[in-house]
Design a protein around this motif. Sequence first.
Motif, PDB file in Angstrom:
ATOM      1  N   SER A 155       0.820  -1.185  -0.145  1.00  0.00           N
ATOM      2  CA  SER A 155       0.048  -0.010  -0.056  1.00  0.00           C
ATOM      3  C   SER A 155       0.908   1.048   0.001  1.00  0.00           C
ATOM      4  O   SER A 155       0.547   2.302  -0.626  1.00  0.00           O
ATOM      5  CB  SER A 155      -1.148  -0.142   1.193  1.00  0.00           C
ATOM      6  OG  SER A 155      -0.234   0.355   2.552  1.00  0.00           O
ATOM      7  N   HIS A 158       2.214   1.800  -3.652  1.00  0.00           N
ATOM      8  CA  HIS A 158       1.172   2.398  -4.374  1.00  0.00           C
ATOM      9  C   HIS A 158       1.101   3.753  -4.544  1.00  0.00           C
ATOM     10  O   HIS A 158       0.637   4.314  -5.397  1.00  0.00           O
ATOM     11  CB  HIS A 158      -0.036   1.381  -4.192  1.00  0.00           C
ATOM     12  CG  HIS A 158      -0.170   0.004  -4.780  1.00  0.00           C
ATOM     13  ND1 HIS A 158       0.278  -0.300  -6.110  1.00  0.00           N
ATOM     14  CD2 HIS A 158      -0.607  -1.000  -4.365  1.00  0.00           C
ATOM     15  CE1 HIS A 158       0.058  -1.602  -6.403  1.00  0.00           C
ATOM     16  NE2 HIS A 158      -0.367  -2.011  -5.453  1.00  0.00           N
ATOM     17  N   GLN A 159       1.277   4.382  -3.249  1.00  0.00           N
ATOM     18  CA  GLN A 159       1.193   5.554  -3.233  1.00  0.00           C
ATOM     19  C   GLN A 159       2.252   6.455  -3.710  1.00  0.00           C
ATOM     20  O   GLN A 159       2.116   7.750  -4.057  1.00  0.00           O
ATOM     21  CB  GLN A 159       1.188   5.817  -1.639  1.00  0.00           C
ATOM     22  CG  GLN A 159      -0.074   5.598  -0.805  1.00  0.00           C
ATOM     23  CD  GLN A 159       0.351   5.680   0.648  1.00  0.00           C
ATOM     24  OE1 GLN A 159       1.200   6.188   1.219  1.00  0.00           O
ATOM     25  NE2 GLN A 159      -0.486   5.040   1.518  1.00  0.00           N
ATOM     26  N   ASP A 165       5.870   0.579 -11.685  1.00  0.00           N
ATOM     27  CA  ASP A 165       5.141  -0.325 -10.807  1.00  0.00           C
ATOM     28  C   ASP A 165       4.770  -1.826 -11.280  1.00  0.00           C
ATOM     29  O   ASP A 165       3.987  -2.257 -11.229  1.00  0.00           O
ATOM     30  CB  ASP A 165       3.674   0.310 -10.577  1.00  0.00           C
ATOM     31  CG  ASP A 165       2.809   0.739 -11.907  1.00  0.00           C
ATOM     32  OD1 ASP A 165       3.364   0.560 -13.063  1.00  0.00           O
ATOM     33  OD2 ASP A 165       1.920   1.151 -11.731  1.00  0.00           O
ATOM     34  N   GLU A 168       5.092  -4.349  -8.753  1.00  0.00           N
ATOM     35  CA  GLU A 168       3.824  -4.257  -7.611  1.00  0.00           C
ATOM     36  C   GLU A 168       2.792  -5.050  -8.354  1.00  0.00           C
ATOM     37  O   GLU A 168       1.904  -5.401  -7.679  1.00  0.00           O
ATOM     38  CB  GLU A 168       3.654  -2.625  -7.257  1.00  0.00           C
ATOM     39  CG  GLU A 168       4.711  -2.280  -6.135  1.00  0.00           C
ATOM     40  CD  GLU A 168       5.508  -1.169  -6.668  1.00  0.00           C
ATOM     41  OE1 GLU A 168       4.764  -0.272  -7.321  1.00  0.00           O
ATOM     42  OE2 GLU A 168       6.549  -1.020  -6.393  1.00  0.00           O
ATOM     43  N   SER A 169       2.725  -4.842  -9.635  1.00  0.00           N
ATOM     44  CA  SER A 169       1.426  -5.362 -10.305  1.00  0.00           C
ATOM     45  C   SER A 169       1.232  -6.802 -10.373  1.00  0.00           C
ATOM     46  O   SER A 169       0.352  -7.433 -10.477  1.00  0.00           O
ATOM     47  CB  SER A 169       1.288  -4.844 -11.622  1.00  0.00           C
ATOM     48  OG  SER A 169       2.331  -5.411 -12.485  1.00  0.00           O
TER      49      SER A 169
END
Length: 218
Positions: A155, A158-159, A165, A168-169
């Motif tokens: 989280s 993602h910020q 990303d 993260e995906s």
Amino acid sequence: MSADVSVSEPSRTTGLFISFEGIDGSGKTTQANLLVEHLRSIGHNVTRTREPGGSPGGEQIRALVLEGDAGRWSPQTELLLFTAARRDHLERIIRPALANGEIVICDRFADSTRIYQGQRGADLRAAVEALHDLMIGQDPDLTLLIDMDPAIGLSRAHQRGTGEDRFESFGEELQRTNRAGFLALAKQFPKRIRVIDGTQDIDAVQDDIRAVVMAALT
Ligand code: T5A
């Protein structure tokens, strides 16, 4: 020699190579910046760098590997790209700084490849080590592994909103596997890799890091 002079002229004649590792969003960048600021304030020469990237060529490869669809590259191709970036970074930035007696602080290094690429296929970890031995041949003197709950890390990451990303995906499950992998690495290399509790507030994490680093510098 007065106390002031000894502070402004640290006596290191050989460099110290420190890396930060951990899952996405674990606080590496925040902590690396604070450590650099502290070490400079007490008179050390510090090179602050990162992977993937760090050198002009490495930064170009960074854009290739961190942006785009999750399936853009196979794990094998990623391994080659990260290793190419690392080789350039070592030749142009890390080794010259260490030869100059500096402290090099690097946001991620080869342990990230061991985890992010090495854990994605049965034969990939061996390939990671073989390529590392052939083309890199060096690990940091000290690695600070910031351990973090994967859901919180994701989280936070993602910020960030930089567009970098792609990893993260892959989602929280990959973060969990990666966390376990990093902790296993720390058991494998207990002298080099020190685990830091990243769930504390920023100042408390930094205090723990400084205690480890200052001990390594004495
Ligand atoms: N990769 C990399 C590979 O697959 N193989 C490789 O060989 C290498 C080298 C990019 C990706 O590349 C992959 C791994 C990665 O997926 P990266 O740029 O280092 O690598 O990406 P991230 O790890 O995702 O970097 P982030 O910047 O997102 O995370 P950080 O640096 O761990 O966290 P940071 O410091 O930016 O903090 C994130 C947020 O949390 C807050 C900060 O203020 C910030 O907003 N925060 C805290 N909040 C509360 N309490 C604390 N203690 C906090 N610490 C930070």
